[in-house]
Design a protein around this motif. Sequence first.
Motif, mmCIF file in Angstrom:
data_model
loop_
_atom_site.group_PDB
_atom_site.id
_atom_site.type_symbol
_atom_site.label_atom_id
_atom_site.label_comp_id
_atom_site.label_asym_id
_atom_site.label_seq_id
_atom_site.Cartn_x
_atom_site.Cartn_y
_atom_site.Cartn_z
ATOM 1 N N SER A 69 0.795 -1.315 0.137
ATOM 2 C CA SER A 69 -0.115 0.006 0.041
ATOM 3 C C SER A 69 0.799 1.421 0.054
ATOM 4 C CB SER A 69 -1.084 0.027 1.189
ATOM 5 O OG SER A 69 -1.857 0.879 0.989
ATOM 6 N N VAL A 70 1.547 1.419 -1.243
ATOM 7 C CA VAL A 70 2.599 2.499 -1.407
ATOM 8 C C VAL A 70 2.275 3.232 -2.646
ATOM 9 C CG1 VAL A 70 4.383 1.373 0.328
ATOM 10 C CG2 VAL A 70 4.322 1.168 -2.347
ATOM 11 N N GLN A 71 2.955 4.620 -2.672
ATOM 12 C CA GLN A 71 2.739 5.155 -4.222
ATOM 13 C C GLN A 71 3.683 4.360 -5.063
ATOM 14 O OE1 GLN A 71 0.792 7.923 -4.595
ATOM 15 N NE2 GLN A 71 1.151 7.563 -6.763
ATOM 16 N N GLY A 120 3.743 -0.007 3.952
ATOM 17 C CA GLY A 120 3.006 1.297 4.014
ATOM 18 C C GLY A 120 2.679 1.988 5.250
ATOM 19 N N ASN A 121 2.207 3.285 5.342
ATOM 20 C CA ASN A 121 1.943 3.812 6.486
ATOM 21 C C ASN A 121 0.400 3.873 6.676
ATOM 22 O OD1 ASN A 121 4.033 5.577 7.273
ATOM 23 N ND2 ASN A 121 3.993 6.791 5.352
ATOM 24 N N GLU A 156 1.200 10.018 4.395
ATOM 25 C CA GLU A 156 0.896 9.788 2.911
ATOM 26 C C GLU A 156 1.437 8.314 2.643
ATOM 27 O OE1 GLU A 156 2.909 13.347 0.629
ATOM 28 O OE2 GLU A 156 3.115 14.220 2.639
ATOM 29 N N ARG A 157 1.383 7.788 1.469
ATOM 30 C CA ARG A 157 1.855 6.505 1.073
ATOM 31 C C ARG A 157 3.225 6.821 0.509
ATOM 32 N NH1 ARG A 157 -2.406 4.919 -3.351
ATOM 33 N NH2 ARG A 157 -1.184 2.932 -3.383
#
Length: 256
Positions: A30-32, A49-50, A54-55
């Motif tokens: 779940s990241v950019q 991911g966070n 923010e991603r």
Amino acid sequence: CDGNFECGHAQIGEVSGPSCVGGVSCYATSVQSITDSSCIGDSACRGLGNFFGERLNVSDGSCVGFLACLYAGSDGVLGPSISASCIGVNSCLLAGFFGSVGDLVGSCDGDSACEDMGYYGSVGNVMNGCNGKGTCQSVAEEETQSVSAIVDCYNAPDGICDGVTSSDGLVAADPTCKAGVNLADTLALIEEESESDTSPFTEKQLCYGKTAVENTVASLSKGHSTAAVRYGVNKAFEDLGCDDKSDSEICEILQL
């Protein structure tokens, strides 16, 4: 992502490079983006991911192997950038760990890379820092502790950062950290002034001053000369109109 738990829970905007490549590949993600041959194998990108914030963007061959990026955001806030950082072994171990950690850029190179990092407390941006022995062992350990920033310091091979849990402790252990801490504190104070109805600074002064400080942090993290960093500090002092604001904490810090 290429193998094993291929791409895990995904929701990744972009993967290229190749990146992740085997192990627990990209697990909770779940990241950019994960690009430029990043995470590569073993526990590749484990908890990445966070949950808050923010991603993440992971780039420039970051984390790379063994416990690569282990808990990363770890239900706190991390980044949003990990770039050319945490190469191998305990790579980024507990990173955000219920606290907050800023961007990791050119930092935490190998071995116990970043060890417990946020560990309930907070750590600002780490830029060209923590590249020495023990790579920042228990930074910001415990809930009340915070480290403003680690910029172009703690790169000695003798583990001087072991056990440091505050900005004052950081500077005491390695005086070359002082500039990064001061600049990070200045940026935080500028943000506070921007939200104040009684600020002695104009909106234009705060905007220009913030830009000058951010550019100075970038110069410092890239190892630019002392003269270049001093020029940036002087520019911020001038842009903020500090000549007639001698009692301002921002202006006092910029004169240190």
